[in-house]
Design an enzyme around this catalytic site. Structure first.
Site, mmCIF file in Angstrom:
data_model
loop_
_atom_site.group_PDB
_atom_site.id
_atom_site.type_symbol
_atom_site.label_atom_id
_atom_site.label_comp_id
_atom_site.label_asym_id
_atom_site.label_seq_id
_atom_site.Cartn_x
_atom_site.Cartn_y
_atom_site.Cartn_z
ATOM 1 N N ASN A 15 5.296 -18.591 27.719
ATOM 2 C CA ASN A 15 5.701 -17.964 26.459
ATOM 3 C C ASN A 15 5.705 -18.931 25.276
ATOM 4 O O ASN A 15 5.895 -18.503 24.136
ATOM 5 C CB ASN A 15 7.079 -17.308 26.612
ATOM 6 C CG ASN A 15 6.996 -16.032 27.438
ATOM 7 O OD1 ASN A 15 5.907 -15.572 27.766
ATOM 8 N ND2 ASN A 15 8.150 -15.477 27.785
ATOM 9 N N ARG A 53 0.632 -7.644 25.456
ATOM 10 C CA ARG A 53 1.325 -7.432 24.182
ATOM 11 C C ARG A 53 1.252 -8.671 23.281
ATOM 12 O O ARG A 53 1.144 -8.565 22.069
ATOM 13 C CB ARG A 53 2.787 -7.095 24.483
ATOM 14 C CG ARG A 53 3.617 -6.858 23.259
ATOM 15 C CD ARG A 53 5.024 -6.499 23.664
ATOM 16 N NE ARG A 53 5.946 -6.638 22.552
ATOM 17 C CZ ARG A 53 6.222 -5.691 21.676
ATOM 18 N NH1 ARG A 53 5.642 -4.517 21.778
ATOM 19 N NH2 ARG A 53 7.064 -5.903 20.694
ATOM 20 N N ARG A 85 9.080 -1.063 23.480
ATOM 21 C CA ARG A 85 8.616 -2.283 22.815
ATOM 22 C C ARG A 85 7.913 -2.025 21.487
ATOM 23 O O ARG A 85 6.715 -2.255 21.342
ATOM 24 C CB ARG A 85 7.728 -3.089 23.770
ATOM 25 C CG ARG A 85 8.456 -3.450 25.039
ATOM 26 C CD ARG A 85 7.683 -4.359 25.919
ATOM 27 N NE ARG A 85 7.855 -5.760 25.572
ATOM 28 C CZ ARG A 85 7.373 -6.764 26.294
ATOM 29 N NH1 ARG A 85 6.690 -6.530 27.366
ATOM 30 N NH2 ARG A 85 7.579 -8.004 25.932
ATOM 31 N N ILE A 102 6.946 -2.444 17.340
ATOM 32 C CA ILE A 102 6.526 -3.632 16.585
ATOM 33 C C ILE A 102 7.005 -3.559 15.136
ATOM 34 O O ILE A 102 6.504 -4.259 14.275
ATOM 35 C CB ILE A 102 4.991 -3.783 16.625
ATOM 36 C CG1 ILE A 102 4.350 -2.431 16.367
ATOM 37 C CG2 ILE A 102 4.518 -4.370 17.927
ATOM 38 C CD1 ILE A 102 3.030 -2.531 15.728
ATOM 39 N N ASP A 103 8.017 -2.682 14.927
ATOM 40 C CA ASP A 103 8.485 -2.468 13.557
ATOM 41 C C ASP A 103 8.972 -3.761 12.893
ATOM 42 O O ASP A 103 8.752 -3.981 11.695
ATOM 43 C CB ASP A 103 9.605 -1.408 13.553
ATOM 44 C CG ASP A 103 10.740 -1.755 14.515
ATOM 45 O OD1 ASP A 103 10.445 -2.200 15.640
ATOM 46 O OD2 ASP A 103 11.915 -1.598 14.140
ATOM 47 N N ASP A 129 14.226 -12.259 31.227
ATOM 48 C CA ASP A 129 13.120 -12.575 32.141
ATOM 49 C C ASP A 129 13.593 -13.117 33.489
ATOM 50 O O ASP A 129 12.770 -13.368 34.370
ATOM 51 C CB ASP A 129 12.156 -13.581 31.486
ATOM 52 C CG ASP A 129 11.274 -12.920 30.436
ATOM 53 O OD1 ASP A 129 11.287 -11.683 30.337
ATOM 54 O OD2 ASP A 129 10.572 -13.651 29.712
ATOM 55 N N VAL A 177 18.479 -6.213 26.526
ATOM 56 C CA VAL A 177 17.316 -6.548 25.683
ATOM 57 C C VAL A 177 16.229 -5.474 25.764
ATOM 58 O O VAL A 177 15.687 -5.053 24.746
ATOM 59 C CB VAL A 177 16.765 -7.948 26.055
ATOM 60 C CG1 VAL A 177 15.540 -8.282 25.210
ATOM 61 C CG2 VAL A 177 17.841 -9.016 25.875
ATOM 62 N N ARG A 228 0.270 -13.000 36.167
ATOM 63 C CA ARG A 228 0.314 -13.060 34.693
ATOM 64 C C ARG A 228 1.231 -14.182 34.228
ATOM 65 O O ARG A 228 1.036 -14.731 33.146
ATOM 66 C CB ARG A 228 0.860 -11.737 34.121
ATOM 67 C CG ARG A 228 -0.092 -10.578 34.253
ATOM 68 C CD ARG A 228 0.451 -9.381 33.518
ATOM 69 N NE ARG A 228 0.681 -9.715 32.117
ATOM 70 C CZ ARG A 228 1.244 -8.912 31.230
ATOM 71 N NH1 ARG A 228 1.638 -7.720 31.600
ATOM 72 N NH2 ARG A 228 1.411 -9.299 29.992
HETATM 73 C C1 UD1 Z 1 9.181 -12.166 24.487
HETATM 74 C C2 UD1 Z 1 8.689 -12.743 25.778
HETATM 75 C C3 UD1 Z 1 9.191 -11.906 26.939
HETATM 76 C C4 UD1 Z 1 10.715 -11.785 26.894
HETATM 77 C C5 UD1 Z 1 11.179 -11.302 25.513
HETATM 78 C C6 UD1 Z 1 12.687 -11.311 25.342
HETATM 79 C C7 UD1 Z 1 6.570 -13.730 25.128
HETATM 80 C C8 UD1 Z 1 5.096 -13.698 25.195
HETATM 81 N N1 UD1 Z 1 7.236 -12.735 25.753
HETATM 82 O O1 UD1 Z 1 8.643 -10.856 24.368
HETATM 83 O O2 UD1 Z 1 8.798 -12.544 28.164
HETATM 84 O O3 UD1 Z 1 11.155 -10.863 27.862
HETATM 85 O O4 UD1 Z 1 10.616 -12.139 24.480
HETATM 86 O O5 UD1 Z 1 13.191 -12.581 25.589
HETATM 87 O O6 UD1 Z 1 7.146 -14.620 24.531
HETATM 88 N N2 UD1 Z 1 11.795 -5.046 19.366
HETATM 89 C C9 UD1 Z 1 11.843 -4.073 18.405
HETATM 90 N N3 UD1 Z 1 10.964 -4.138 17.356
HETATM 91 C C10 UD1 Z 1 10.042 -5.150 17.246
HETATM 92 C C11 UD1 Z 1 10.014 -6.150 18.239
HETATM 93 C C12 UD1 Z 1 10.907 -6.069 19.296
HETATM 94 O O7 UD1 Z 1 12.661 -3.152 18.472
HETATM 95 O O8 UD1 Z 1 9.277 -5.159 16.280
HETATM 96 C C13 UD1 Z 1 12.717 -4.956 20.517
HETATM 97 C C14 UD1 Z 1 11.975 -4.782 21.844
HETATM 98 O O9 UD1 Z 1 11.641 -3.449 22.070
HETATM 99 C C15 UD1 Z 1 12.979 -5.315 22.824
HETATM 100 C C16 UD1 Z 1 13.664 -6.433 22.047
HETATM 101 O O10 UD1 Z 1 13.384 -6.192 20.675
HETATM 102 O O11 UD1 Z 1 13.903 -4.328 23.173
HETATM 103 C C17 UD1 Z 1 13.208 -7.827 22.405
HETATM 104 O O12 UD1 Z 1 11.831 -7.956 22.202
HETATM 105 P P1 UD1 Z 1 11.144 -9.303 21.733
HETATM 106 O O13 UD1 Z 1 12.156 -10.393 21.601
HETATM 107 O O14 UD1 Z 1 10.290 -9.006 20.572
HETATM 108 O O15 UD1 Z 1 10.214 -9.620 22.986
HETATM 109 P P2 UD1 Z 1 8.706 -10.083 22.980
HETATM 110 O O16 UD1 Z 1 8.468 -11.052 21.882
HETATM 111 O O17 UD1 Z 1 7.814 -8.915 23.108
#
Ligand code: UD1
Length: 425
Positions: free
Chosen positions: A23, A92, A121, A123-124, A305, A327, A397
């Site tokens: 990551n 992602r 998940r 991306i907002d 994780d 999370v 992965r």
């Molecule tokens: C990263 C890690 C993943 C880990 C996660 C949380 C990488 C490649 N992956 O994923 O292994 O499990 O952090 O520690 O680094 N969310 C929103 N809107 C957004 C973005 C996120 O609501 O625009 C929410 C997600 O749905 C989720 C939470 O925020 O419920 C955490 O997500 P996020 O910290 O963004 O995880 P990733 O970056 O995808």
């Protein structure tokens, strides 16, 4: 398709080395797009997700090469700002090229991302941050297009400290005009590693590791060399493996500070964990672990994780445990597979109640996502008889040849094709 066949019951021993963090590698490889010229990233693990990110960069015109442990990216010529749908859908984190491409090329067009099926998940937060920096964003037909002549520094408050959104916005802001403030930023060690890489390219990022990032934009960046941090999730998985099998294991190449929430929970379960000055950690366990309650949180809280792996541990603990996942909303898919091995787990919304069992029994189980797969491997290491873990590509992965490391530590585990496994039955 390959499967892992495990015969449980051997305590782990000896020494294993943890690889570079997946990551941290993924955003850093994406960040190399920010500067023309050749960047070199050392200690990058050999993983499917890393291959996917390298494929994304190649598809954009960068020249990517791999030596045994390093990835070199020559981003002198970027010929496309549209990563292909097949790659974005597969992972992602492909979405992390959005910030760098927008900052350097002024435009990016990307499909909505895929990844492990552990929740919706959205991306907002990524888009909100990029829009705050002045990007014009259009969405339609599963595609997102962002444009900006030059991004402008701004104040961005994150509703949730998303790791990916913090990284994407930080990578966009390093080339923006003026100062960007990211408040309620993610504090994960991988975010800090990315900030260090960006700074070695000439960026001015301050405050990484706290919840406020200050980024003073610069007009250009240069390529850089960087060594990625050790993978704290791989380290944590191996620590749990040692604890569950009642073994004694030296785990080398760790940053003990990054493992604090894991070490604390293992100690609470009765595991002896010793942090050593040489960058290793020693885990020893001789009895049945005690039950522990866990709530996943953004760093420095307990990492989501490692939730599945601790569920495997608590499945064989004495007494009961409650694991609450805060999370992701759908990260209990390993529960039904662990139940097939004899675990007693009830789910109520975001909480799982685990009644520890004296033993688990081998079964045919299927990985549903990356960390769920790791949990099944751990359960197999202590189950009686044979466990066959299928859909092991999920594990690949995020873990580089996990079975080889475990086998070197004494586990009876091997990788075979599905047809070889059928013939063996
Ligand atoms: C990263 C890690 C993943 C880990 C996660 C949380 C990488 C490649 N992956 O994923 O292994 O499990 O952090 O520690 O680094 N969310 C929103 N809107 C957004 C973005 C996120 O609501 O625009 C929410 C997600 O749905 C989720 C939470 O925020 O419920 C955490 O997500 P996020 O910290 O963004 O995880 P990733 O970056 O995808």
């Amino acid at each position: 398709m390959e499967v892992l066949i495990i015969r449980g019951g051997t305590p782990l021993g000896g020494e294993v080395r943890v690889g570079g963090a997946k990551n941290a590698s993924l955003p850093i490889i994406a960040a190399s797009l920010l500067a023309p010229g050749s960047s070199s990233i050392e200690d990058v693990p050999h993983l499917r997700d890393v291959d996917t990110m390298c494929g994304v960069l190649s598809s954009l015109g960068a020249t990517v090469s791999r030596s045994p442990s390093a990835v070199s990216v020559d981003a002198s010529d970027i010929s496309s700002v549209e990563p292909p749908y097949e790659l974005v859908r597969a992972m992602r984190a492909s979405f992390l090229v959005m910030g760098p491409l927008l900052a350097r090329m002024g435009r990016v067009r990307v499909s909505l991302p895929g990844g492990c099926a552990i929740g919706s998940r959205p991306i907002d937060l990524h888009l909100k941050g990029l829009a705050a920096l002045g990007a014009e964003i259009d969405m339609g037909y599963g595609q997102i297009e962002a444009r900006a002549t030059r991004l402008a520094g701004a104040r961005v408050y994150m509703d949730f400290p998303s790791v990916g959104a913090t990284e994407n916005i930080m990578m966009a802001a390093v080339l923006a005009s003026g100062m960007t403030l990211i408040e309620n930023a993610a504090q994960e060690p991988e975010v800090v590693d990315l900030a260090n890489f960006l700074n070695s390219m000439g960026a001015r990022v301050r405050g990484a590791g706290t919840n406020v990032l200050r980024i003073e934009g610069v007009t250009e960046l240069s390529p850089a060399c960087h060594m990625v941090i050790p993978d704290r999730i791989e380290a944590g998985t191996l620590m749990v493996a040692a604890a569950m099998t009642r073994g004694c294991l030296v785990i080398d190449n760790v940053v003990a500070e990054h493992l604090k929430p894991i070490t604390a929970k293992l100690r609470e379960a009765g595991v002896s964990v010793e942090e050593r000055d040489d960058g290793s950690i020693y885990v020893e366990m001789h009895q049945r672990p005690a039950g522990v309650d866990i709530k996943t949180m953004p760093y420095p809280g307990f990492p989501t994780d490692l939730q599945a792996q601790f569920m495997a541990l608590t499945s064989i603990s004495s007494g009961s445990s409650v694991i609450t996942e805060t999370v992701f909303e759908n990260r209990f898919m390993h529960v039904s597979e662990l139940a097939r091995m004899g675990a007693s787990i009830k789910i109520d919304g975001r909480a799982a109640m685990i009644e520890g069992q004296p033993s688990l029994s081998g079964a045919q189980v299927r990985c549903t996502d990356l960390r769920a797969g790791a949990a099944l491997v751990l359960a197999g290491l202590v189950a009686s008889g044979e466990t066959v873990v299928s859909d092991v590509y999920h594990v690949d992965r995020g873990y580089e040849r996990l079975e080889e490391k475990l086998a070197r530590a004494g586990a009876d585990i091997r990788r075979v094709t599905e047809s070889e496994a059928e013939q063996a039955v």
